[in-house]
Design a protein around this motif. Structure first.
Motif, PDB file in Angstrom:
ATOM      1  N   LEU A  85       0.430  -0.912   0.624  1.00 46.34           N
ATOM      2  CA  LEU A  85       0.071  -0.052   0.316  1.00 46.34           C
ATOM      3  C   LEU A  85       0.888   0.966   0.093  1.00 46.34           C
ATOM      4  N   SER A  86       1.999   1.245   0.940  1.00 44.92           N
ATOM      5  CA  SER A  86       2.419   2.446   0.900  1.00 44.92           C
ATOM      6  C   SER A  86       3.739   2.575  -0.211  1.00 44.92           C
ATOM      7  N   THR A  87       3.851   1.615  -1.050  1.00 46.76           N
ATOM      8  CA  THR A  87       4.998   1.839  -2.236  1.00 46.76           C
ATOM      9  C   THR A  87       3.865   2.282  -3.800  1.00 46.76           C
ATOM     10  N   ILE A  88       2.466   2.028  -3.623  1.00 46.00           N
ATOM     11  CA  ILE A  88       1.371   2.405  -4.792  1.00 46.00           C
ATOM     12  C   ILE A  88       1.315   3.936  -4.080  1.00 46.00           C
ATOM     13  N   GLY A  89       1.076   4.616  -2.607  1.00 42.79           N
ATOM     14  CA  GLY A  89       0.962   5.671  -2.520  1.00 42.79           C
ATOM     15  C   GLY A  89       2.299   6.596  -2.745  1.00 42.79           C
ATOM     16  N   LEU A  90       3.421   5.856  -2.555  1.00 43.48           N
ATOM     17  CA  LEU A  90       4.316   6.929  -3.271  1.00 43.48           C
ATOM     18  C   LEU A  90       4.778   7.258  -4.720  1.00 43.48           C
ATOM     19  N   THR A  91       4.101   5.906  -5.466  1.00 44.89           N
ATOM     20  CA  THR A  91       4.302   6.049  -6.663  1.00 44.89           C
ATOM     21  C   THR A  91       3.468   7.104  -7.168  1.00 44.89           C
ATOM     22  N   PHE A  92       2.238   7.539  -6.937  1.00 42.92           N
ATOM     23  CA  PHE A  92       1.246   8.279  -6.758  1.00 42.92           C
ATOM     24  C   PHE A  92       1.708   9.805  -6.274  1.00 42.92           C
ATOM     25  N   TYR A  93       2.892   9.783  -5.039  1.00 43.55           N
ATOM     26  CA  TYR A  93       2.437  10.893  -4.286  1.00 43.55           C
ATOM     27  C   TYR A  93       3.385  11.418  -5.253  1.00 43.55           C
ATOM     28  N   MET A  94       4.837  10.744  -6.065  1.00 50.81           N
ATOM     29  CA  MET A  94       5.858  11.389  -6.922  1.00 50.81           C
ATOM     30  C   MET A  94       4.872  11.669  -8.050  1.00 50.81           C
ATOM     31  N   PHE A  95       4.387  10.739  -7.964  1.00 48.78           N
ATOM     32  CA  PHE A  95       3.892  11.577 -10.004  1.00 48.78           C
ATOM     33  C   PHE A  95       3.118  12.934  -9.621  1.00 48.78           C
ATOM     34  N   LEU A  96       2.141  12.789  -8.589  1.00 45.25           N
ATOM     35  CA  LEU A  96       2.195  14.476  -8.182  1.00 45.25           C
ATOM     36  C   LEU A  96       2.872  15.676  -7.785  1.00 45.25           C
ATOM     37  N   VAL A  97       4.214  15.242  -7.069  1.00 47.92           N
ATOM     38  CA  VAL A  97       5.452  15.927  -7.364  1.00 47.92           C
ATOM     39  C   VAL A  97       5.855  16.525  -8.614  1.00 47.92           C
ATOM     40  N   GLY A  98       5.945  15.531  -9.825  1.00 47.82           N
ATOM     41  CA  GLY A  98       6.285  15.609 -10.751  1.00 47.82           C
ATOM     42  C   GLY A  98       5.513  16.527 -11.749  1.00 47.82           C
ATOM     43  N   SER A  99       3.680  16.454 -11.125  1.00 49.86           N
ATOM     44  CA  SER A  99       3.023  16.920 -12.262  1.00 49.86           C
ATOM     45  C   SER A  99       2.717  17.770 -11.516  1.00 49.86           C
ATOM     46  N   SER A 100       3.370  18.560 -10.770  1.00 52.56           N
ATOM     47  CA  SER A 100       3.263  19.562 -10.166  1.00 52.56           C
ATOM     48  C   SER A 100       4.528  20.924 -10.246  1.00 52.56           C
ATOM     49  N   PHE A 113      10.316   6.427  -8.993  1.00 50.60           N
ATOM     50  CA  PHE A 113      11.397   6.859 -10.474  1.00 50.60           C
ATOM     51  C   PHE A 113       9.842   6.794 -11.268  1.00 50.60           C
ATOM     52  N   GLY A 114       8.824   5.671 -11.519  1.00 52.18           N
ATOM     53  CA  GLY A 114       8.549   6.046 -12.824  1.00 52.18           C
ATOM     54  C   GLY A 114       7.149   6.962 -12.719  1.00 52.18           C
ATOM     55  N   GLY A 115       7.363   6.714 -11.305  1.00 52.56           N
ATOM     56  CA  GLY A 115       5.702   7.723 -11.301  1.00 52.56           C
ATOM     57  C   GLY A 115       6.379   9.352 -11.371  1.00 52.56           C
ATOM     58  N   PHE A 116       7.686  10.152 -11.040  1.00 53.80           N
ATOM     59  CA  PHE A 116       7.940  10.533 -10.807  1.00 53.80           C
ATOM     60  C   PHE A 116       7.829  11.703 -12.266  1.00 53.80           C
ATOM     61  N   ILE A 117       8.804  10.948 -13.389  1.00 54.65           N
ATOM     62  CA  ILE A 117       8.796  10.364 -14.484  1.00 54.65           C
ATOM     63  C   ILE A 117       7.767  10.899 -15.696  1.00 54.65           C
ATOM     64  N   THR A 118       6.550  10.155 -15.134  1.00 50.02           N
ATOM     65  CA  THR A 118       5.529  10.465 -15.161  1.00 50.02           C
ATOM     66  C   THR A 118       4.546  11.491 -15.043  1.00 50.02           C
ATOM     67  N   GLU A 163      -5.038  16.893  -8.587  1.00 54.50           N
ATOM     68  CA  GLU A 163      -5.349  17.116  -7.247  1.00 54.50           C
ATOM     69  C   GLU A 163      -6.277  17.015  -6.870  1.00 54.50           C
ATOM     70  N   THR A 164      -7.547  17.079  -7.335  1.00 50.89           N
ATOM     71  CA  THR A 164      -8.558  16.891  -6.289  1.00 50.89           C
ATOM     72  C   THR A 164      -9.204  15.244  -6.519  1.00 50.89           C
ATOM     73  N   LYS A 165      -8.589  15.006  -7.617  1.00 52.30           N
ATOM     74  CA  LYS A 165      -9.280  13.315  -7.757  1.00 52.30           C
ATOM     75  C   LYS A 165      -7.818  12.488  -6.540  1.00 52.30           C
ATOM     76  N   LEU A 166      -6.927  12.728  -6.482  1.00 53.07           N
ATOM     77  CA  LEU A 166      -5.731  11.968  -6.298  1.00 53.07           C
ATOM     78  C   LEU A 166      -5.835  12.474  -5.005  1.00 53.07           C
ATOM     79  N   THR A 167      -4.940  13.626  -4.620  1.00 52.26           N
ATOM     80  CA  THR A 167      -4.602  14.297  -3.215  1.00 52.26           C
ATOM     81  C   THR A 167      -5.453  13.429  -1.825  1.00 52.26           C
ATOM     82  N   ASP A 168      -6.420  13.482  -1.794  1.00 56.72           N
ATOM     83  CA  ASP A 168      -6.943  13.511  -0.744  1.00 56.72           C
ATOM     84  C   ASP A 168      -6.189  12.039  -0.412  1.00 56.72           C
ATOM     85  N   LEU A 169      -6.852  11.469  -0.761  1.00 60.20           N
ATOM     86  CA  LEU A 169      -6.883   9.868  -0.474  1.00 60.20           C
ATOM     87  C   LEU A 169      -5.258   9.307  -1.008  1.00 60.20           C
TER      88      LEU A 169
END
Length: 429
Positions: A74-89, A266-271, A286-292
């Motif tokens: 679960l934490s790996t999934i969360g981190l991957t999407f967290y780094m995706f949000l970091v990269g997209s921001s 790394f894949g999440g961040f580059i994406t 941000e609205t659909k992914l950040t809170d969860l």
């Protein structure tokens, strides 16, 4: 029946994690600290530091090995999407313009001194804190890289909350932190490729795979994803199918980079970097992914980090205290002095130099991600991991007090810059 029992165990663990991180996050905010500081502390308290010492039976029942394995997923999934949000921001425009050169110099001034000091400390403590059979150079690279990180997402929130993100000092710090993070993740990919592949051929495959993935994602992938941004702008929202495509791309990118040996974040961040920077798309993500992600999945990561934090070396013998003191001093001095002196040299006052030095020392969640990956790849021992967790908490907690002491309320909107030297008037002929 066993599956039902296991599901109940996972639900109980998640409930405890959510309650602890929420309470500690609120307490941190009451003492004017970022929420992430409280959540980091909560994760440590759920581990051997408190719960394991006071009620070891309760901790063993809440977090048995199979539940810890689920928390890791679960934490790996969360981190991957967290780094995706970091990269997209990250705004691509931040890296251009007159502020970019000064920010690049500031980023280098935070990375290089801290890296060199951290690598030096790692060399001194190699015999006592490095994993059995590890390479001295890999250990030095890892510790130096971990200490060089600045928490860009946390800094962005702090600067926005204070209303100074668009001031000269806020923009300068924000761009420098973004550069720091981008360099850190590229550096970690290199360390893992060299240190965890087991052979020169494996390291080369990992490095080439990561490079090809990054190039393709940031060129072809960016052009294809741009169509999603254009569609979202036309419709004023992100459709369910478009959101499914984005989630699928992030998951596949995470799987691929994990498969080649670079870790899924790394894949999440580059994406995220490849995503179009349109206003509608950014708002929808941000609205659909950040809170969860930030309320549930990232707290799971904090708990998992805390469960891995062994504090036995800080007990009665206290054999780790002086190593902690040295690493803490190295981590703080490298960022604070390196960044502060450069800001002063660029024309800002000593107060602004001190404020930036304090902010750039905030490592937050980013260093925890970095060192957890290192622990997963056996690049650090549990003792060194515990030291770096302490560094993460203390330097992050110190950032805002240093900032407030350096720039009392109201000063952060009025940057003080040294006036340019006047050219003496030439005498009339």
């Amino acid at each position: 029946m066993n599956q039902i029992h296991f599901a109940l165990q996972v639900f109980a663990a998640l409930a405890v994690v959510l309650a602890a991180t929420t309470v500690c996050g609120r307490l941190a905010m009451l003492v004017k600290q970022p929420r992430v500081v409280g959540e980091m502390v909560a994760g440590v308290l759920l581990g051997p530091a408190l719960l394991g010492a006071v009620a070891p039976g309760v901790q063993a029942q809440l977090f048995p090995a199979d539940v810890k394995g689920t928390l890791y997923v679960l934490s790996t999934i969360g981190l991957t999407f967290y780094m995706f949000l970091v990269g997209s921001s990250l705004d691509h425009k931040l890296t251009t313009g007159p502020n970019a050169r000064r920010a690049s110099v500031l980023a280098v001034s935070g990375i290089v001194p801290t890296f060199l000091l951290g690598a030096g400390a790692a060399m001194v403590f190699f015999d006592s804190l490095a994993p059995q059979g590890s390479s001295l150079w890999v250990f030095m690279l890892f510790v130096g890289g971990a200490l060089s990180i600045t928490a860009f997402p946390m800094l962005a929130r702090i600067l926005q909350e204070r209303g100074i993100a668009n001031t000269p000092i806020g923009g300068l710090t924000l761009v420098a932190a973004a550069i720091d993070d981008a360099v850190a993740w590229a550096f970690l990919a290199l360390i893992i490729a060299v240190g965890a592949s087991g052979s020169p051929g494996g390291a080369l495959r990992t490095i080439l795979g990561a490079a090809v993935f990054a190039v393709l994602m940031l060129t072809i992938g960016r052009r294809l994803l741009a169509k999603l941004g254009e569609r979202a702008e036309r419709e004023g929202k992100l459709s369910r199918d478009a959101m499914a495509v984005i989630l699928l791309v992030v998951l596949v990118a995470g799987w691929f980079t994990d498969w080649i040996g670079v870790f899924s974040v790394f894949g999440g961040f580059i994406t995220g970097l490849a995503m179009p920077k349109t206003a509608v798309l950014r708002h929808e993500l941000e609205t659909k992914l950040t809170d969860l992600n930030s309320i549930l999945l990232l707290p799971v990561f904090f708990a998992f980090s805390g469960l891995n934090t062994q504090v036995s070396g800080f007990g009665s013998g206290g054999r780790l205290w002086w190593q902690l003191a040295v690493v803490m001093l190295v981590a703080f001095a490298g960022k604070y002095l390196g960044c502060g002196l450069v800001v002063r040299a660029q024309g800002f006052s000593w107060r602004y130099a001190s404020a930036v030095g304090g902010l750039m020392n905030a490592r937050g969640l980013m260093i925890l991600i970095f060192i957890n990956i290192g622990l997963a790849y056996d690049l650090v021992t549990p003792e060194m991991f515990a030291i770096l967790v302490a560094v993460a908490i203390v330097t992050t907690a110190a950032a805002m007090p240093i900032y407030r002491a350096s720039l009392p309320a109201g000063m952060d909107l009025q940057p003080e810059v040294k006036p340019a030297a006047k050219t003496p008037a030439r005498p009339a002929a």
